[in-house]
Design a protein around this motif. Structure first.
Motif, PDB file in Angstrom:
ATOM      1  N   ILE A  40       5.834   1.573  -7.550  1.00  0.00           N
ATOM      2  CA  ILE A  40       5.059   2.829  -6.738  1.00  0.00           C
ATOM      3  C   ILE A  40       5.371   3.782  -7.259  1.00  0.00           C
ATOM      4  O   ILE A  40       6.192   5.166  -6.920  1.00  0.00           O
ATOM      5  CB  ILE A  40       5.137   2.181  -5.161  1.00  0.00           C
ATOM      6  CG1 ILE A  40       5.244   1.151  -5.293  1.00  0.00           C
ATOM      7  CG2 ILE A  40       4.450   3.387  -4.160  1.00  0.00           C
ATOM      8  CD1 ILE A  40       5.195   0.838  -3.086  1.00  0.00           C
ATOM      9  N   ILE A  63      -1.312  -1.178  -3.779  1.00  0.00           N
ATOM     10  CA  ILE A  63      -1.227  -0.821  -5.043  1.00  0.00           C
ATOM     11  C   ILE A  63      -1.411  -2.580  -4.823  1.00  0.00           C
ATOM     12  O   ILE A  63      -1.155  -2.066  -5.646  1.00  0.00           O
ATOM     13  CB  ILE A  63       0.518  -0.687  -5.251  1.00  0.00           C
ATOM     14  CG1 ILE A  63       0.343   0.642  -3.996  1.00  0.00           C
ATOM     15  CG2 ILE A  63       1.034  -0.675  -5.957  1.00  0.00           C
ATOM     16  CD1 ILE A  63      -0.562   1.282  -4.718  1.00  0.00           C
ATOM     17  N   SER A  70       0.592  -1.409  -0.316  1.00  0.00           N
ATOM     18  CA  SER A  70      -0.067  -0.144   0.066  1.00  0.00           C
ATOM     19  C   SER A  70       0.663   0.983  -0.032  1.00  0.00           C
ATOM     20  O   SER A  70       1.884   1.509   0.890  1.00  0.00           O
ATOM     21  CB  SER A  70      -1.027  -0.266   1.368  1.00  0.00           C
ATOM     22  OG  SER A  70      -1.793  -0.781   1.123  1.00  0.00           O
ATOM     23  N   SER A  71       0.604   2.570  -0.623  1.00  0.00           N
ATOM     24  CA  SER A  71       1.613   3.773  -0.666  1.00  0.00           C
ATOM     25  C   SER A  71       0.089   4.306   0.257  1.00  0.00           C
ATOM     26  O   SER A  71      -1.311   4.870  -0.755  1.00  0.00           O
ATOM     27  CB  SER A  71       1.562   3.930  -1.694  1.00  0.00           C
ATOM     28  OG  SER A  71       2.097   5.266  -1.660  1.00  0.00           O
TER      29      SER A  71
END
Length: 237
Positions: free
Chosen positions: A180, A165, A159-160
């Motif tokens: 990313i 993601i 995740s970001s």
């Protein structure tokens, strides 16, 4: 003269008559008879002051410790059999070499883990961990993952800034990469352990590159429990 002779004869007759009378009636009392002779008490033996010391009997002072009837032996006395109680699981028929097997296996497991060939069910890390903070001018990052231990089914979510993601990546011996994109300012990259493998906690090696292919960081997490995260903080300038 006649009177004098008569007196002598009369006195003699009276004397003889009296002796005859008392002689026939008197009985002598015999001496008492004893059944046994009285014992003679021996005289006390006197020691000769000039005699050698070896002839003089020694006098031993009595001691209560010489009486075995009044002293009890302790169960833990020297020479007594020790207690048979033991926590050991060994028996009289066990192989003497078995006691070394467990230690050898433990040493082998440690060597394999150090070489990245085996994992273990040690204490799981039940907290979020940080893999560092970085600044960059890159527009994106390339993040690569692999399982640095035995391949036992570890899964990771990427995740970001709380945006997913990749919802699931299976970690094996080969690196798998994820791109990313970065926003201006603060970016928080989270890598969540979705499970623990069959041999231990979630383990992963991670490599991060910028958009020019330069290595930003190379790190790992070990024995992470399911539901916890490893995070990187990136500031895009």
């Amino acid at each position: 003269m006649k009177h004098f002779l008569f007196f002598i004869l009369f006195f003699t007759a009276v004397t003889v008559s009296a002796q005859t009378e008392f002689g026939t009636k008197y009985k002598a009392i015999p001496a008492p008879k004893f059944s046994a002779k009285p014992k003679k008490i021996p005289k006390p033996e006197t020691l000769d002051p000039s005699a050698p010391e070896s002839d003089v009997p020694s006098i031993k002072t009595p001691s209560v410790y010489d009486n075995n009837t009044i002293t009890t032996k302790s169960k833990f006395q020297i020479g007594e059999q020790k207690s048979k109680f033991t926590m050991s699981t060994e028996t009289d028929f066990a192989n003497p070499g078995d006691r070394y097997v467990a230690k050898m296996e433990k040493d082998l497991d440690k060597a394999l883990k150090d070489a990245g060939l085996r994992e273990g069910r040690g204490t799981l890390v039940k907290k979020n961990i940080s893999l560092g903070e970085f600044k960059t001018k890159s527009n994106y990052l390339i993040v690569k993952f692999r399982d640095f231990g035995a391949i036992d089914g570890d899964l990771v979510k990427v995740s970001s800034n709380d945006a997913i993601i990749r919802d699931q990546i299976f970690l094996d011996s080969n690196f798998k990469e994820v791109k990313i994109n970065l926003t201006i300012g603060f970016n928080k990259l989270d890598f969540e352990a979705l499970n623990i493998g069959s041999l231990g906690g979630n383990t992963a090696e991670i490599q991060v590159y910028d958009d020019k292919g330069a290595l930003v960081t190379n790190d790992y997490w070990d024995n992470l429990a399911a539901g916890f995260k490893a995070s990187i903080l990136v500031t895009k300038e």
